[in-house]
Design a protein around this motif. Structure first.
Motif, PDB file in Angstrom:
ATOM      1  N   TRP A  18       4.193   8.123  -3.046  1.00  0.00           N
ATOM      2  CA  TRP A  18       3.090   8.359  -2.821  1.00  0.00           C
ATOM      3  C   TRP A  18       2.374   9.636  -3.322  1.00  0.00           C
ATOM      4  N   TRP A  52       1.124  -1.254   0.111  1.00  0.00           N
ATOM      5  CA  TRP A  52      -0.022   0.068   0.063  1.00  0.00           C
ATOM      6  C   TRP A  52       0.945   1.237   0.041  1.00  0.00           C
ATOM      7  N   PRO A  72       0.916   0.057  -9.684  1.00  0.00           N
ATOM      8  CA  PRO A  72      -0.395   0.125  -9.073  1.00  0.00           C
ATOM      9  C   PRO A  72      -1.168  -0.754  -9.885  1.00  0.00           C
ATOM     10  N   ALA A 129       1.552   7.232  -7.232  1.00  0.00           N
ATOM     11  CA  ALA A 129       1.086   6.003  -7.611  1.00  0.00           C
ATOM     12  C   ALA A 129      -0.475   5.815  -7.769  1.00  0.00           C
ATOM     13  N   ALA A 130      -1.100   6.553  -7.006  1.00  0.00           N
ATOM     14  CA  ALA A 130      -2.887   6.513  -7.157  1.00  0.00           C
ATOM     15  C   ALA A 130      -3.091   7.484  -8.242  1.00  0.00           C
ATOM     16  N   THR A 143     -11.897   3.697 -14.466  1.00  0.00           N
ATOM     17  CA  THR A 143     -11.928   4.732 -13.447  1.00  0.00           C
ATOM     18  C   THR A 143     -13.368   5.108 -13.193  1.00  0.00           C
ATOM     19  N   ALA A 187      -3.028   3.760  -3.093  1.00  0.00           N
ATOM     20  CA  ALA A 187      -2.846   2.860  -4.247  1.00  0.00           C
ATOM     21  C   ALA A 187      -2.234   1.630  -3.586  1.00  0.00           C
ATOM     22  N   HIS A 239      -4.107  10.128  -1.089  1.00  0.00           N
ATOM     23  CA  HIS A 239      -3.797   9.226  -2.094  1.00  0.00           C
ATOM     24  C   HIS A 239      -3.847   7.807  -1.635  1.00  0.00           C
ATOM     25  N   ALA A 246      -6.222   1.996  -6.837  1.00  0.00           N
ATOM     26  CA  ALA A 246      -6.136   3.350  -6.522  1.00  0.00           C
ATOM     27  C   ALA A 246      -7.302   4.047  -6.195  1.00  0.00           C
TER      28      ALA A 246
END
Length: 288
Positions: A225, A92, A122, A228-229, A144, A115, A113, A125
């Motif tokens: 961080w 995570w 990833p 990634a998301a 999405t 992910a 965020h 997310a």
């Protein structure tokens, strides 16, 4: 657990969404008098960052444990850093408050965020914009979606704008040095708008109010961080998110900084914009 299947990801993204909304409540309910701002070397940290981080970690760890799942969080990274990638098969990656300066200013342009990585990429997310009461979520190959307390999940796709003169680049107000300003002055896309937080910038591409985001290598290079998301919610909506040379980003490496420059876009002009960015930076570095 060798790999996560589609049903596993659906279950985990439901958990991450609930956790994201809970963390959003914490950030919205904090008052300026509660912030207890600490100006650390990498930027300010508030009691809100810490409270949201604890909430996210406690809830994810209660569900997933720590044997198969690692936890790479901005707020705890330096405490637990070993200089090596996390060894668990699933990691995570968490930023409990992306855009702390905007949060302190009360602009509302901040994000959460969350992910999940599998093999350094990833696969799940969540990006929350608490002030707007909006949450975006994605799983790999699943598209999405955006949701709010008043609106059930709806699919989101990027725009199909494919003329460079029609595009808009979204940039930070605070993370802008002279080198970045020089790049923007020479960049083929001249329409610009400013939005705080990387999550907010990528959300603006999802909502068709911008089309391009650029992050330069250097002292303010984004961390895992930060990206990634936002990456997965953009790519699952049809956009592209790569280094300037077109290669994919890898996360949970020995170094959490993404040093090689990043360009995200709605897609149609991505390759040419990556090329133009590289050429402009080369000319700048050559003193032309």
């Amino acid at each position: 657990m060798a790999s996560l299947q589609e049903d596993d990801l659906k279950e985990l993204v439901a958990i991450a969404r609930a956790v994201g909304w809970g963390a959003a409540d914490i950030l919205r309910e904090m008052k300026p008098s509660d912030f207890d701002i600490q100006n650390l070397a990498d930027g300010p940290v508030t009691a809100a960052d810490t409270a949201a981080n604890v909430y996210i970690l406690e809830n994810l760890q209660a569900t997933c444990g720590t044997q198969d799942f690692g936890y790479l969080s901005e707020e705890t990274y330096k405490i637990h850093a070993t200089g090596e990638p996390m060894p668990q098969p699933f990691v995570w990656v968490i930023d409990p408050l992306d855009g702390t300066k905007d949060y302190i200013k009360g602009s509302g342009e901040y994000a959460i965020h969350i992910a999940l990585l599998q093999q350094n990429r990833p696969v799940l997310a969540v990006v929350v914009q608490p002030a707007l009461e909006k949450l975006y979520f994605a799983i790999l190959n699943g598209g999405t979606f955006a949701e709010s307390p008043q609106q059930p999940p709806r699919p989101v796709r990027v725009s199909q704008r494919n003329q460079i003169e029609e595009l808009t680049v979204v940039a930070s107000r605070s993370h802008r040095d002279e080198r970045f300003n020089q790049l923007l002055n020479r960049f083929p896309v001249q329409n610009q708008r400013s939005v705080g937080s990387v999550g907010g910038k990528i959300a603006s591409i999802l909502e068709h109010t911008a089309d391009v985001y650029i992050s330069l290598p250097g002292k303010s290079a984004p961390k895992d961080w930060d990206l990634a998301a936002p990456e997965l919610i953009l790519t699952e909506a049809g956009g592209q998110f790569t280094h300037f040379d077109g290669t994919p980003l890898l996360y949970n490496q020995a170094d959490v900084s993404q040093w090689n420059g990043v360009l995200a876009s709605n897609g149609p002009c991505h390759t040419i914009l990556c090329y133009e960015t590289t050429q402009i930076l080369a000319a700048m570095d050559g003193g032309q």
